[in-house]
Scaffold this active site. Structure first.
Site, PDB file in Angstrom:
ATOM      1  N   CYS A   8       0.787  -1.219   0.000  1.00 17.14           N
ATOM      2  CA  CYS A   8       0.000   0.000   0.000  1.00 17.14           C
ATOM      3  C   CYS A   8       0.824   1.277   0.000  1.00 17.14           C
ATOM      4  O   CYS A   8       1.987   1.288   0.399  1.00 17.14           O
ATOM      5  CB  CYS A   8      -0.881   0.061   1.254  1.00 17.14           C
ATOM      6  SG  CYS A   8      -1.995  -1.315   1.411  1.00 17.14           S
ATOM      7  N   GLY A  36       1.250  -0.012  -5.085  1.00 13.44           N
ATOM      8  CA  GLY A  36       0.021  -0.801  -5.160  1.00 13.44           C
ATOM      9  C   GLY A  36      -0.753  -0.471  -6.412  1.00 13.44           C
ATOM     10  O   GLY A  36      -1.091   0.692  -6.632  1.00 13.44           O
ATOM     11  N   ASN A 118      -1.369   1.310   5.653  1.00 10.67           N
ATOM     12  CA  ASN A 118      -0.313   0.589   4.949  1.00 10.67           C
ATOM     13  C   ASN A 118       0.344  -0.356   5.949  1.00 10.67           C
ATOM     14  O   ASN A 118       0.853   0.089   6.975  1.00 10.67           O
ATOM     15  CB  ASN A 118       0.721   1.580   4.400  1.00 10.67           C
ATOM     16  CG  ASN A 118       1.962   0.914   3.800  1.00 10.67           C
ATOM     17  OD1 ASN A 118       3.020   1.507   3.735  1.00 10.67           O
ATOM     18  ND2 ASN A 118       1.835  -0.330   3.358  1.00 10.67           N
ATOM     19  N   GLY A 119       0.319  -1.634   5.633  1.00 10.35           N
ATOM     20  CA  GLY A 119       0.967  -2.598   6.514  1.00 10.35           C
ATOM     21  C   GLY A 119       0.120  -3.828   6.720  1.00 10.35           C
ATOM     22  O   GLY A 119      -0.952  -3.977   6.110  1.00 10.35           O
ATOM     23  N   TYR A 262      14.109  -2.305  -3.010  1.00  8.94           N
ATOM     24  CA  TYR A 262      13.202  -2.480  -4.137  1.00  8.94           C
ATOM     25  C   TYR A 262      11.931  -1.627  -4.121  1.00  8.94           C
ATOM     26  O   TYR A 262      11.557  -1.050  -5.122  1.00  8.94           O
ATOM     27  CB  TYR A 262      12.813  -3.952  -4.233  1.00  8.94           C
ATOM     28  CG  TYR A 262      11.707  -4.232  -5.206  1.00  8.94           C
ATOM     29  CD1 TYR A 262      11.943  -4.172  -6.589  1.00  8.94           C
ATOM     30  CD2 TYR A 262      10.426  -4.550  -4.776  1.00  8.94           C
ATOM     31  CE1 TYR A 262      10.926  -4.431  -7.493  1.00  8.94           C
ATOM     32  CE2 TYR A 262       9.410  -4.807  -5.676  1.00  8.94           C
ATOM     33  CZ  TYR A 262       9.661  -4.746  -7.028  1.00  8.94           C
ATOM     34  OH  TYR A 262       8.664  -4.987  -7.921  1.00  8.94           O
TER      35      TYR A 262
END
Lengths: 467, 467, 467, 467
Positions: A8, A36, A118-119, A262
């Site tokens: 996310c 995302g 997010n997570g 990344y």
């Protein structure tokens, strides 16, 4: 790099006047799209009304001119881009659902808010069960719904949104960067380990929160600072800020090192470290790890490129390009039926023969997950006339699952789990293969007080994982 | 008839083998599309997994071949079409949201189910508050979310889905026809007043529930019977049926008479009465009410047509057509800018001059809401050469709001609230105007044991309305 | 590089058996998409029938699975991608029309054929007038329609398609690379000056023609050779080849040097020269032209990158990246209304601060047309902290119009026409500006017998231009 | 009525000031959509420029707000809707092509014009060959391209557009109603037999031409008169009219009687006869032909309805409805897989049981082509409980091909070619079947000086057909 997905990206903006908050959110989410690509959503606040738009698809597909026009006078907005994780805790429900798109909007006795998360919570199943036991109802399979219920519970107890969110930060375990939006404030919070990034900026008096600083740049906002691990920052319309900070004694700092390897965009700064600079450094360290004679250094587009620059700089070997990326390849194009062609057409990369022929090539990528992409690329280089192909990976072997918001939760598909480096080297068809050692990767901190989670490399996580 | 919208249509099917349940649901929802055009959804059960598809838009837009293919082997499915009502109980949220699309999917401690709801609860605000007080969280502004929470509460108490739903029927007040879908059963229930229709059918051993019998016809299912007011019917895969019935002592039967006047499809039978036959009868009674000399009887397309047939039959005046409906007019076409033309282009009707010229016309419509459409149509008839236009309305003056699942909740816009019949007649430009008297409308029962709610006509509702 | 557009890419494939020729054409056109993004088309031959699909839009939008399926058994196909040139010879007609999409299909007394044309005729107006004088009718504003009429005229005279096309090659002046498709043969021809590229390949016995060799690579075909200037090559289904060659005495060879500078894809080989190698060489020559001290060499994405590699290699200055390109920016996204942000959002490039800060940067681009893009990019570099920005252009100042198939036909907008190099340097805000001298650009031939047209740089064209 | 398609509808408007001519054309084409649903096009004239928009699809799909906005200031426009006929004269080309969409735009030595053509030439092959012999080139398979070439030929000879078109009217044989648009005039012409309708109107000084008068009504224009057979009418911007008239000595008047039976919209007047009135009269004559005892008269939606009104009126049997048409059924919806249901779902009609049960029904349709639709409908009536079904057809048995612009060019599929009326009656399952006798059909002229072509009924065509 193949088939590893961040879950996310989140964003929020609040001002004391109409600033087309939703338009800024759309532009910002576009710059967070790499985090995302499955769904996106924006909730805009327009004087007592929430305008919600969320759907499966890309940012550019979802937010049309109609929506942006209807939000022209919004002062506050929160947004979300999402890649649905594999490890949803849902019972009986498929996960790629528009119903799972975020932000979710919540109303309860005291107030109404939006939630962008997010997570991935490591105690989600436990929390879900506890809530269910008390008669709680779930409409989606998102962790975020759990978080919403907890926030409401705390709101009812404390009658204070900041305290409520702050309390919830003790209840949840795992990766948890959130933005809570209401009519008159925006609350951003980050878990105590600080797994996922979150930062704050300003745009002409408006306060902005975002997963990565590139989203601030994109709308012309100034970067102010990162939200600290265990910190909650609340901004009102006037720009006034309240911060609450957890005691982090005994807490292991666990910023996901893979954000640097990344996930994040090279132009972002996370917890004070430039992603691009970190990748350059990984490349330099990779060369020092095993200096190799070669004619050209290439990065695998797009994620291996920054590290390849660093390798080239350190080694003095010229940087070059081995592949052309077709920028017109869409998501649905179907190539003719010859299997052997499909691989390269599918990967959107065409080998640049004139650059490759007769050369000894150092090929830099960020990681090897299954190994098939690497094998395809190396084969294409050989067919195009490469004399040698030396594979260099800017991270250690990827061996362990991640529980903090990525879609790798099983060791089965990880090639590094089944084979030694030598075996992998043979399997992908390289002349040599060097991974960046774990301790070197940890060196990219540049002396900053940042602690990484490298659990995917060494299996040691900052918090206990209950299976 | 103008701008009056039914809220919802619901459907469910359950079998003991893969029957492309979702495909049947899509076909059935298409035949229920007149009950709601804002959003549609289907939940299909596929052996432990719910496949959910719901969105804003029409049935034909939402359920593509991809979805239907993915559901080819589903044995059970439930669906919903929706027109969002004006009287949503939400705080701070716009209502035309995909997040409000139904069926909603719910999971809790004991089980997972889908919920399709047609109707509007009169004690929704109260229930919502009670739930909120206990810390309940709401993600949408649907009444259905309230119903879902109540069902879960009862499930946790009773550990029995039928009992749970049956208990909820006591808690909710207002219009409440629901279908609850699970992996192994389908539960249909109808409120004690029986405001909204609900019936049951069979298709080769599969059990089917639908808002209207036309949905059974459409998929080739046999009509079995209507669900009674206050009744719950549960069907398992094998076709076995459990029924539970509330004691209706002291309860006023309140089937919405407007279902016959306007909402339902003419080919449906509701509580034993053919909608078409009822409308024919309204037409006949209209003529008897005030026999009028004329050359042609016309119905306003489409809702006034059945009653016009009855009027023509009873009067012996030939039925004829005064308008051509352009079946190619889409939803978004924009006409050139001459205002006076826009009205008729917008209404998609072209006057049929050759049929109108020099005629005394009886024009039958189902109701007058604001009066503007009637005025436009009558003016167009006059321009086309009609000698006289006698307006006949197959229902009494529409004066009072509806609290049971339609979008008229304010008296302000209702022309009959502000003017006498004579005044309305002049305002719409008719030579005469006759409404069907209330007691005549109640006569369409054909002797059946059915009690109507005609609250929109006389302001008397079967249950107490708390404002 | 800004707003300079190549006109077209062409492709053809012929086999003696069903090979999904249209599928190969679609894949090949995708790899030629950089040569034209306005419209695309494929004509497939299916045993006596032409299946035509052409439209405005990108290859991936136009050729859906339906079309590809319907062509699964085609043995021959020809295709085209197009950017409509500014200099259409039409009277009274707008040019961005689907009716102008190619290939055009032509039927006449003797036969039916498809025509794919890349280039622009310099005597089009004359030819058009001659045809019109004889009573000829034009339905589009394409030069290709003129070519079609001429081919038919010659067919009627010669009763031989090859001879007909070969004769037409004498009548037309200017850029003229064409592929003519029929049921049983494919004829490729290139004008005597050889302005636009055209090459031939083989794929399992099938014969393939394409504008660039990257289209052969893309479908797995082997490169055989370039079609020579003034050559016609005809292939039948069996793979048999007939070639006809014009006498080139007195003809100036005029391969567009801008194909190497900008138009062609780096992985293509044109007339024996690798586009990538040519650009690398331009970069090397640029450095030698004026060695400059700097910390990093960057290319402007995407067209300046190959030359920048060459510059870095020759100079020993490390190659680096100064911008991140957002690969999710679509064609229609609308950013919030702050003007200063729009520029960079519009250009899809985000400056990479960590890479830029404090550096002396050599920025390599292929050309400067209007100068506004260069100015924006340099300003963004300075804002991001660049200490110096040295602009290097891998071609001479662009001063003269092109008459051979690009969209620059007026000198007004060319900055190099109005200002000296020093003035341009100041206008774009660079610390220094060096163009590659004309004679150096001509050096990229690597000793091959290729003659370039560099008319856009020196105003000298291989053929006389009649205004 | 099943699967019989009219080919085209045409429209033109010219004014001396910007009137959003294209917007009027779009609205008018929408009202002509029943004449062709495959493609639509508009050419707008904007002071020396033609703006062209044409594509496959429906009017509402093709002309979006963007196009209409871009044409807001156009003074002249011409349009076309098209159903591609089966009998295209093309060689080797599929016909459902966007390239075949009309109007076509033509430019030649003297001028530029648009051409909208309704009809089919019977000497097209001959004309095409003559043109081809002279070296003519064809890019499409439209007859209209032939017409365009002929007009240009004559323009070059006469230097006068009216004379040119007037001369072409002698060269072409068959159905030929055209509108030629130029920057400063609009020329409408109709073949000497007058096969296809064409009329003229006025809108605030603007001159309007259209296939049917319903298109005039739709934009608020006043009907002026029909264009006569063999007449050419030219209108300039000021509204000045030039007319040229062919000598019709020896020419058989041949207005397609099927326009009244089926093709035209009921609210249109063609050559002085109301289509609705004509159909009413057919119904009356049908009853008189064989008075039948029944309980209800129904028309097959939509084409049988007007005649059914006439039948009901004449017989005194009440008109009623036997079917509900689902107005939400789209063009692509796929029903579940039970074959027997597909028929009725596909036909979009649901039987109205309450209206049908126990009744003796007279079912009126306009024609029987293959017989399958009639059989399905009658079967559905019986299943719904009809006691008797008496089929009445408002035209004679359809036995012969049409060469004048419809898609029936083969006798093979016509049921009336293979079976007697009694046999057809049994095949479709009716209790009785009565066709309207040929001489009765010819009676619908109401004394007007109109000669019909009824070739599809008696095989006698107004002109000689060369096969």
């Amino acid at each position: 790099m193949e088939k590893l997905h961040e879950e996310c990206g989140i964003f929020g903006i609040i001002a004391d006047r109409p600033i087309n908050a939703a338009g800024h959110a759309a532009a910002a989410l576009l710059s967070l799209q790499h985090r995302g690509q499955q769904s996106a959503g924006i909730v805009a606040f327009d004087g007592g009304k929430m305008i919600v738009k969320k759907d499966l698809g890309l940012v550019t597909d979802i937010f049309g001119q109609d929506f942006l026009d209807s939000c022209a006078f919004t002062h506050t907005a929160a947004g979300h881009v999402r890649y649905s994780a594999a490890r949803e805790n849902g019972i009986n429900t498929t996960s790629n659902l528009s119903v799972n798109a975020q932000p979710i909007t919540v109303s309860h006795k005291c107030a109404a808010f939006s939630l962008s998360h997010n997570g991935s919570l490591t105690n989600a199943a436990h929390l879900r069960q506890k809530i269910a036991e008390k008669g709680g109802v779930f409409y989606t399979t998102n962790d975020s719904e759990i978080v919403a219920v907890l926030i409401v519970e705390q709101c009812l107890k404390t009658h204070d949104l900041e305290k409520a969110v702050f309390n919830v930060m003790d209840a949840v375990e795992g990766a948890f960067s959130i933005i809570v939006g209401t009519e008159d404030k925006l609350v951003a919070a980050r878990d105590k380990n600080g797994f996922r990034p979150l930062c704050m900026g300003r745009l002409n008096g408006a306060t902005v929160f975002a997963s990565e600083s590139c989203a601030l740049d994109c709308i012309g906002a100034e970067f102010v600072r990162d939200i600290a691990a265990g910190e909650l920052v609340s901004a009102d319309k006037s720009g006034q800020i309240i911060t609450l900070q957890k005691d982090l004694k005994g807490v292991k700092r666990g910023l996901c090192v893979f954000e640097y390897v990344y996930f994040a965009r090279p132009d972002s700064f996370i917890d004070g470290i430039s992603v691009h600079a970190a990748r350059m450094e990984m490349g330099r360290l990779l060369f020092r790890q095993k200096p190799t004679n070669a004619d050209m250094v290439c990065g695998v587009p797009d994620s291996g490129i920054s590290a390849a620059y660093g390798y080239a700089e350190e080694s003095g070997i010229p940087y070059g390009s081995a592949f052309i990326k077709n920028r017109y390849v869409g998501r649905t194009f179907i190539a003719p039926t010859q299997p052997k062609r499909e691989q390269m057409v599918g990967s959107k990369l065409s080998p640049l023969k004139a650059s490759i022929l007769g050369k000894r090539i150092v090929l830099v990528d960020d990681s090897i997950v299954r190994g098939t992409t690497s094998a395809n690329i190396i084969k294409a280089l050989r067919v195009a006339g490469a004399k040698e192909v030396h594979m260099r990976i800017s991270s250690p072997p990827f061996k362990y699952p991640c529980y903090f918001g990525t879609d790798v939760d099983s060791r089965e598909n990880l090639i590094a789990n089944h084979y030694t480096v030598d075996e992998i080297c043979r399997k992908i068809g390289a002349d040599s293969l060097v991974y960046l050692p774990y301790k070197d990767l940890m060196n990219i901190k540049f002396g900053r007080d940042v602690g990484f989670c490298g659990g995917c490399f060494d299996g040691k996580y900052p918090i206990k994982i209950i299976h």
